[in-house]
Design an enzyme around this catalytic site. Structure first.
Site, PDB file in Angstrom:
ATOM      1  N   LYS A 161      30.225  48.035  35.787  1.00  0.00           N
ATOM      2  CA  LYS A 161      30.063  47.387  34.481  1.00  0.00           C
ATOM      3  C   LYS A 161      28.775  47.891  33.816  1.00  0.00           C
ATOM      4  O   LYS A 161      27.802  48.167  34.519  1.00  0.00           O
ATOM      5  CB  LYS A 161      29.994  45.869  34.651  1.00  0.00           C
ATOM      6  N   LYS A 211      36.369  33.520  36.361  1.00  0.00           N
ATOM      7  CA  LYS A 211      36.297  33.320  34.899  1.00  0.00           C
ATOM      8  C   LYS A 211      37.665  33.245  34.239  1.00  0.00           C
ATOM      9  O   LYS A 211      37.782  32.966  33.062  1.00  0.00           O
ATOM     10  CB  LYS A 211      35.504  34.461  34.270  1.00  0.00           C
ATOM     11  N   ASP A 214      37.643  50.355  35.207  1.00  0.00           N
ATOM     12  CA  ASP A 214      38.121  49.124  34.576  1.00  0.00           C
ATOM     13  C   ASP A 214      39.454  49.373  33.883  1.00  0.00           C
ATOM     14  O   ASP A 214      39.841  50.525  33.644  1.00  0.00           O
ATOM     15  CB  ASP A 214      37.087  48.548  33.607  1.00  0.00           C
ATOM     16  N   GLU A 215      40.110  48.258  33.509  1.00  0.00           N
ATOM     17  CA  GLU A 215      41.503  48.385  33.046  1.00  0.00           C
ATOM     18  C   GLU A 215      41.620  49.166  31.740  1.00  0.00           C
ATOM     19  O   GLU A 215      42.660  49.763  31.474  1.00  0.00           O
ATOM     20  CB  GLU A 215      42.143  46.999  32.868  1.00  0.00           C
ATOM     21  N   LYS A 238      36.080  51.186  41.426  1.00  0.00           N
ATOM     22  CA  LYS A 238      37.247  50.887  40.577  1.00  0.00           C
ATOM     23  C   LYS A 238      36.914  51.111  39.108  1.00  0.00           C
ATOM     24  O   LYS A 238      35.931  50.591  38.582  1.00  0.00           O
ATOM     25  CB  LYS A 238      37.663  49.426  40.790  1.00  0.00           C
ATOM     26  N   HIS A 253      46.788  46.805  38.283  1.00  0.00           N
ATOM     27  CA  HIS A 253      46.050  45.861  37.435  1.00  0.00           C
ATOM     28  C   HIS A 253      47.084  45.175  36.540  1.00  0.00           C
ATOM     29  O   HIS A 253      48.088  45.791  36.181  1.00  0.00           O
ATOM     30  CB  HIS A 253      44.998  46.599  36.606  1.00  0.00           C
ATOM     31  N   GLN A 261      37.150  41.930  44.407  1.00  0.00           N
ATOM     32  CA  GLN A 261      36.513  42.804  43.407  1.00  0.00           C
ATOM     33  C   GLN A 261      35.416  42.024  42.703  1.00  0.00           C
ATOM     34  O   GLN A 261      35.671  40.965  42.118  1.00  0.00           O
ATOM     35  CB  GLN A 261      37.546  43.295  42.375  1.00  0.00           C
TER      36      GLN A 261
HETATM   37  C1  CAP Z   1      36.702  41.674  36.507  1.00  0.00           C
HETATM   38  C2  CAP Z   1      37.589  42.589  35.677  1.00  0.00           C
HETATM   39  C3  CAP Z   1      39.052  42.459  36.018  1.00  0.00           C
HETATM   40  C4  CAP Z   1      39.580  41.066  36.024  1.00  0.00           C
HETATM   41  C5  CAP Z   1      41.084  41.086  35.751  1.00  0.00           C
HETATM   42  C6  CAP Z   1      37.389  42.355  34.193  1.00  0.00           C
HETATM   43  O1  CAP Z   1      35.384  41.984  36.180  1.00  0.00           O
HETATM   44  O2  CAP Z   1      37.241  43.931  35.925  1.00  0.00           O
HETATM   45  O3  CAP Z   1      39.732  43.255  35.061  1.00  0.00           O
HETATM   46  O4  CAP Z   1      39.369  40.531  37.295  1.00  0.00           O
HETATM   47  O5  CAP Z   1      41.591  39.781  35.894  1.00  0.00           O
HETATM   48  O6  CAP Z   1      37.500  43.356  33.484  1.00  0.00           O
HETATM   49  O7  CAP Z   1      37.183  41.214  33.819  1.00  0.00           O
HETATM   50  P1  CAP Z   1      34.227  41.008  36.762  1.00  0.00           P
HETATM   51  P2  CAP Z   1      42.607  39.452  37.095  1.00  0.00           P
HETATM   52  O8  CAP Z   1      34.225  41.163  38.267  1.00  0.00           O
HETATM   53  O9  CAP Z   1      32.951  41.511  36.139  1.00  0.00           O
HETATM   54  O10 CAP Z   1      34.572  39.625  36.335  1.00  0.00           O
HETATM   55  O11 CAP Z   1      41.929  39.964  38.337  1.00  0.00           O
HETATM   56  O12 CAP Z   1      42.756  37.960  37.043  1.00  0.00           O
HETATM   57  O13 CAP Z   1      43.872  40.179  36.784  1.00  0.00           O
HETATM   58 MG    MG Z   2      38.496  44.742  34.455  1.00  0.00          MG
END
Ligand code: CAP
Ligand code: MG
Length: 418
Positions: free
Chosen positions: A154, A312, A182-183, A180, A272, A363
């Site tokens: 991040k 969150k 990010d999405e 990883k 994801h 994660q």
């Molecule tokens: C978490 C994360 C993931 C979320 C996706 C984000 O970051 O990388 O994409 O966990 O949600 O972009 O928010 P943090 P889920 O660790 O900084 O929160 O796993 O519920 O599909």
């Molecule tokens: Mg993410």
């Protein structure tokens, strides 16, 4: 009125072992519960809004049947049996066009949610399922008895390749198993996919030699299909073990095709689920995460995000446990490794392990990259918290011997982000 919806309702019917069974939650609007459920069964199998000039014999055999209808909350729980002949072998896309297609827009239901579904062996046998599954992932990573760890560098977008490589080095040396993307981080003007993976995998090989530990990279290849195909081949050329695909935005068609591509390249798929909450979050309308998780296992992903309950993003602990069970329990396919992510940090790791066990990926992006002493210390703090949780040691006790964990607890305590 020339309607025939009640022909799709037979509450005394016992489904055969060779039918697809689907459970919906529905709220009738202006019609009886029987007619509302009959309309869902009709529209999702062979019917339309009116009786027809002629009905071929085959169509009669393929009519879906409502076999259970019970009051539930503000609406009803309907169970519908679909004859196997409705469904094309190996085509998950078509299954969802039927059981999760037009019906959500029907005026006769105020709300409609696909809650769960069962498939017979004769349908399952046409799908490969996960290539690795949990046993294959554990073997690939050489890690047993604890959750795997992953971290997104991040902020989710903004690092150039040099910066990304340096962060990856600190994370992996600090003990993170899986770097990883990010999405929404794919290939951008200041950080192109080709250069990033070339540098990261060379680094990965060096760090593996230095630590003697297996390290992997959940590299986000999400893109139009042909480009995903090209990127997966590049990952394999560099000796990568995984790809990451945003399976909801990519769609079941791309996912099924990428499962074939990744099978040929021996690549594990980290799924994801970005965008899922557009239809999973509302408990009265849409598609449950349970149904999406089962579809992902049929399509053949190896790891899938399923939530944290205390992080969150919205999810109840019992629902996450039920989803995780649907991924890991005995079924037609190898088990899929659940991924717990979203607002996690060392201070709440024990609760995650308590709720979901250790057959998991944890994660932590912000929960590592927000550590006051940087990514390497954040990685160490996460591993220290996991080690304490797995060995039944309190975090405070462990923090008295681990400066990095102490610093993480001083910053976040046991905060549950909202
Ligand atoms: C978490 C994360 C993931 C979320 C996706 C984000 O970051 O990388 O994409 O966990 O949600 O972009 O928010 P943090 P889920 O660790 O900084 O929160 O796993 O519920 O599909
Ligand atoms: Mg993410």
């Amino acid at each position: 009125m020339g309607e025939w919806y009640l022909d799709f309702v037979d509450l005394g019917y016992t489904p055969s072992a060779d039918e697809v069974l689907v459970e919906y939650y529905l709220e009738p609007r202006g019609v009886s519960p029987e007619e509302a459920a009959g309309r869902v069964a009709s529209e999702s199998s062979i019917g339309t809004w009116t009786t027809l000039w002629k009905l071929p014999e085959k169509a009669k055999e393929l009519m879906a049947r409502v076999y259970e209808l019970e009051r539930q909350g503000e609406g009803y729980r309907a169970k519908i049996a679909y004859p196997l002949g409705l469904w094309e072998e190996g085509n998950l896309v078509q299954l969802f066009s039927g059981i999760a297609g037009n019906i959500f827009g029907m005026k006769a239901v105020g709300n409609l949610r696909l809650e769960d579904f069962q498939i017979p062996a004769s349908y399952a046998e046409n799908f490969p399922g996960p290539g690795y599954g949990i046993p294959g992932i554990r073997k690939l990573m050489g890690v047993e008895g604890r959750p795997l760890t992953a971290t997104v560098p991040k902020p989710k977008i903004g690092w150039n390749v040099d910066e990304y490589v340096e962060i990856a080095r600190e994370l992996w040396l600090g003990g993170i198993d899986l770097l990883k993307d990010d999405e929404n981080f794919t290939s951008l003007s200041f950080n192109r996919f080709e250069e990033r993976i070339s540098r990261i995998y060379r680094l990965r090989d060096r760090v593996e030699q230095e630590t003697g530990e297996k390290k992997e990279y959940l590299v986000n290849i999400t893109a139009p299909f042909r480009e995903m195909e090209r990127r997966a081949a590049l990952v394999a050329d560099h000796g990568g073990g995984y790809v990451m695909i945003d399976i909801v935005v990519a769609g079941f068609s791309a996912l099924q095709s990428m499962r074939q591509v990744c099978g040929d390249l021996n690549l594990a798929i980290h799924a994801h689920r970005a965008m899922h909450a557009a239809f999973t979050r509302n408990s009265r309308h849409g598609i449950s995460m349970l149904a999406l998780a089962k579809a992902a296992r049929i399509a053949g992903v190896d790891q899938l995000h399923t939530g944290t309950a205390i992080g969150k993003l919205e999810a109840r602990a019992e629902e996450v446990r039920r989803i995780n069970r649907s991924l890991t329990q005995e079924w037609y396919f190898k088990p899929v490794l659940p991924v717990s992510s979203g607002g996690l940090h060392p201070g709440i790791v024990p609760e995650i392990v308590e709720m979901f066990g250790t057959e998991l990926v944890i994660q932590a992006g912000g929960g590592v990259m927000g550590h006051p002493q940087g990514p390497g210390a954040g990685a160490k703090a996460l591993r220290q918290a996991i080690d304490a949780a797995v060995h039944g040691e309190s975090l405070e006790e462990r923090a008295s011997k681990s400066a990095e964990l102490r610093a993480a607890l001083d910053k976040w305590g046991h905060l549950k982000p909202v």
